[in-house]
Write a protein that holds these residues in place. Structure first.
Motif, PDB file in Angstrom:
ATOM      1  N   ASP A 168       0.856  -1.189   0.000  1.00 47.48           N
ATOM      2  CA  ASP A 168       0.000   0.000   0.000  1.00 47.48           C
ATOM      3  C   ASP A 168       0.891   1.238   0.000  1.00 47.48           C
ATOM      4  O   ASP A 168       1.236   1.783   1.051  1.00 47.48           O
ATOM      5  CB  ASP A 168      -0.912  -0.037   1.236  1.00 47.48           C
ATOM      6  N   ILE A 169       1.250   1.685  -1.199  1.00 47.10           N
ATOM      7  CA  ILE A 169       2.191   2.803  -1.327  1.00 47.10           C
ATOM      8  C   ILE A 169       1.612   4.083  -0.745  1.00 47.10           C
ATOM      9  O   ILE A 169       2.328   4.882  -0.115  1.00 47.10           O
ATOM     10  CB  ILE A 169       2.585   3.006  -2.807  1.00 47.10           C
ATOM     11  N   GLU A 170       0.320   4.303  -0.933  1.00 45.37           N
ATOM     12  CA  GLU A 170      -0.298   5.512  -0.376  1.00 45.37           C
ATOM     13  C   GLU A 170      -0.145   5.552   1.141  1.00 45.37           C
ATOM     14  O   GLU A 170       0.210   6.584   1.722  1.00 45.37           O
ATOM     15  CB  GLU A 170      -1.773   5.574  -0.754  1.00 45.37           C
ATOM     16  N   LEU A 171      -0.387   4.425   1.792  1.00 48.63           N
ATOM     17  CA  LEU A 171      -0.237   4.385   3.247  1.00 48.63           C
ATOM     18  C   LEU A 171       1.223   4.547   3.656  1.00 48.63           C
ATOM     19  O   LEU A 171       1.516   5.221   4.652  1.00 48.63           O
ATOM     20  CB  LEU A 171      -0.791   3.062   3.801  1.00 48.63           C
ATOM     21  N   ILE A 172       2.114   3.952   2.904  1.00 51.19           N
ATOM     22  CA  ILE A 172       3.547   4.112   3.204  1.00 51.19           C
ATOM     23  C   ILE A 172       3.915   5.590   3.196  1.00 51.19           C
ATOM     24  O   ILE A 172       4.588   6.088   4.105  1.00 51.19           O
ATOM     25  CB  ILE A 172       4.407   3.325   2.195  1.00 51.19           C
ATOM     26  N   ASP A 173       3.453   6.307   2.189  1.00 46.21           N
ATOM     27  CA  ASP A 173       3.731   7.748   2.109  1.00 46.21           C
ATOM     28  C   ASP A 173       3.140   8.483   3.305  1.00 46.21           C
ATOM     29  O   ASP A 173       3.787   9.367   3.892  1.00 46.21           O
ATOM     30  CB  ASP A 173       3.152   8.327   0.814  1.00 46.21           C
ATOM     31  N   GLN A 174       1.923   8.130   3.678  1.00 39.78           N
ATOM     32  CA  GLN A 174       1.259   8.801   4.789  1.00 39.78           C
ATOM     33  C   GLN A 174       2.002   8.568   6.104  1.00 39.78           C
ATOM     34  O   GLN A 174       2.218   9.507   6.883  1.00 39.78           O
ATOM     35  CB  GLN A 174      -0.179   8.303   4.908  1.00 39.78           C
ATOM     36  N   VAL A 175       2.372   7.327   6.348  1.00 40.63           N
ATOM     37  CA  VAL A 175       3.036   7.012   7.612  1.00 40.63           C
ATOM     38  C   VAL A 175       4.441   7.598   7.630  1.00 40.63           C
ATOM     39  O   VAL A 175       4.903   8.118   8.658  1.00 40.63           O
ATOM     40  CB  VAL A 175       3.055   5.492   7.857  1.00 40.63           C
ATOM     41  N   ALA A 176       5.143   7.523   6.506  1.00 42.35           N
ATOM     42  CA  ALA A 176       6.501   8.075   6.440  1.00 42.35           C
ATOM     43  C   ALA A 176       6.493   9.565   6.779  1.00 42.35           C
ATOM     44  O   ALA A 176       7.447  10.080   7.367  1.00 42.35           O
ATOM     45  CB  ALA A 176       7.096   7.847   5.060  1.00 42.35           C
ATOM     46  N   ALA A 177       5.409  10.245   6.438  1.00 43.79           N
ATOM     47  CA  ALA A 177       5.336  11.687   6.682  1.00 43.79           C
ATOM     48  C   ALA A 177       5.204  12.033   8.156  1.00 43.79           C
ATOM     49  O   ALA A 177       5.569  13.147   8.560  1.00 43.79           O
ATOM     50  CB  ALA A 177       4.162  12.280   5.901  1.00 43.79           C
ATOM     51  N   ILE A 178       4.709  11.096   8.964  1.00 43.61           N
ATOM     52  CA  ILE A 178       4.507  11.404  10.390  1.00 43.61           C
ATOM     53  C   ILE A 178       5.418  10.586  11.302  1.00 43.61           C
ATOM     54  O   ILE A 178       5.456  10.811  12.512  1.00 43.61           O
ATOM     55  CB  ILE A 178       3.031  11.199  10.801  1.00 43.61           C
ATOM     56  N   ALA A 179       6.152   9.644  10.728  1.00 43.64           N
ATOM     57  CA  ALA A 179       6.922   8.697  11.542  1.00 43.64           C
ATOM     58  C   ALA A 179       8.115   9.361  12.224  1.00 43.64           C
ATOM     59  O   ALA A 179       8.922  10.028  11.578  1.00 43.64           O
ATOM     60  CB  ALA A 179       7.392   7.529  10.691  1.00 43.64           C
ATOM     61  N   GLU A 180       8.200   9.145  13.519  1.00 46.88           N
ATOM     62  CA  GLU A 180       9.366   9.571  14.295  1.00 46.88           C
ATOM     63  C   GLU A 180      10.190   8.369  14.724  1.00 46.88           C
ATOM     64  O   GLU A 180      11.208   8.518  15.401  1.00 46.88           O
ATOM     65  CB  GLU A 180       8.898  10.371  15.518  1.00 46.88           C
ATOM     66  N   VAL A 181       9.713   7.180  14.353  1.00 42.78           N
ATOM     67  CA  VAL A 181      10.428   5.928  14.603  1.00 42.78           C
ATOM     68  C   VAL A 181      10.501   5.196  13.267  1.00 42.78           C
ATOM     69  O   VAL A 181       9.812   5.567  12.310  1.00 42.78           O
ATOM     70  CB  VAL A 181       9.701   5.059  15.657  1.00 42.78           C
ATOM     71  N   PRO A 182      11.334   4.161  13.144  1.00 44.18           N
ATOM     72  CA  PRO A 182      11.469   3.464  11.863  1.00 44.18           C
ATOM     73  C   PRO A 182      10.144   2.906  11.335  1.00 44.18           C
ATOM     74  O   PRO A 182       9.337   2.366  12.095  1.00 44.18           O
ATOM     75  CB  PRO A 182      12.450   2.340  12.184  1.00 44.18           C
TER      76      PRO A 182
END
Length: 229
Positions: A168-182
């Motif tokens: 799910d590339i869309e979700l990957i982009d969304q989470v990567a934008a807010i992730a403060e952990v790996p």
């Protein structure tokens, strides 16, 4: 992102192989999964993800890479390390990271994900937690609850997001934008190109299971292709 834990540093930029078999399959044997895990490490896997206490106990004896452990109990709702007791038992196998369902659905023991994380870290402060998420809201909640790793494991399986053909590339982009952990991408990564794409979109590491360690499914892909008109 804060200073990286040494265990997580070993996973950065690499492939984590998921060595799991479904109930009733010929490969559903701890010795077999142990050998599969070792074979994946020989091929370059930087980590192993596996399930079941017996499997994890063996694998942790024989691989020198970090192990993400989980315990699947049940088939519906929350069944990936569903309770605090499950999480503590997984940690006791020697697994450095415990994967826990991090959706916002009710858990069998009535605890929240945050309470489960806190309870595990009280007993085993040395163990890290991978949050198996199904949506951006899950990831936000899990991060606030103290998860050490965010995973896209449950994207497409909880009803919050469609099940994509591939990660799910869309979700990957969304989470990567807010992730403060790996951010570890997991779920329907079936080709090397898809794994590379996940890395391009911000993955810290990628988990591949079926396409590497599940010969029944891999065989079926070829059978279906040959049979196609």
């Amino acid at each position: 992102m804060t200073a990286l834990d040494p265990v997580l540093a070993r996973l950065r930029g690499g492939l984590i192989a998921s060595a799991q078999a479904y109930p009733g399959e010929p490969m559903r044997d701890p010795r077999t999964m142990d050998q599969v895990a070792q074979a994946c490490v020989a091929g370059g896997a930087v980590g192993i993800r596996a399930q079941g206490l017996a499997d994890l106990a063996l694998i942790n004896q024989h691989v020198e890479v970090p192990v993400i452990g989980l315990w699947k109990d049940g088939h519906d709702g929350v069944f990936i390390t569903p309770t605090l007791n499950h999480a503590i038992a997984v940690a006791a196998t020697g697994s450095q990271i415990v994967a826990i369902d991090a959706t916002r659905r009710p858990r069998p023991d009535g605890r929240t994900f945050a309470q489960t994380v806190a309870g595990l870290k009280e007993v085993r402060p040395d163990v890290l937690v991978m949050a198996d998420c199904g949506s951006l809201d899950d990831a936000r909640m899990a991060q606030d609850a103290g998860a050490d790793v965010l995973g896209t494991t449950l994207a497409g399986y909880t009803g919050e997001r469609p099940r994509t053909d591939g990660p799910d590339i869309e979700l990957i982009d969304q989470v990567a934008a807010i992730a403060e952990v790996p951010l570890v991408v997991e779920g329907r990564v079936h080709t090397p190109a898809q794994a590379a794409l996940a890395m391009e979109h911000g993955a810290f590491a990628v988990v591949v299971g079926t396409a590497v360690t599940h010969p029944t499914t891999i065989t079926s892909w070829f059978v279906q292709a040959i049979a196609a008109p």
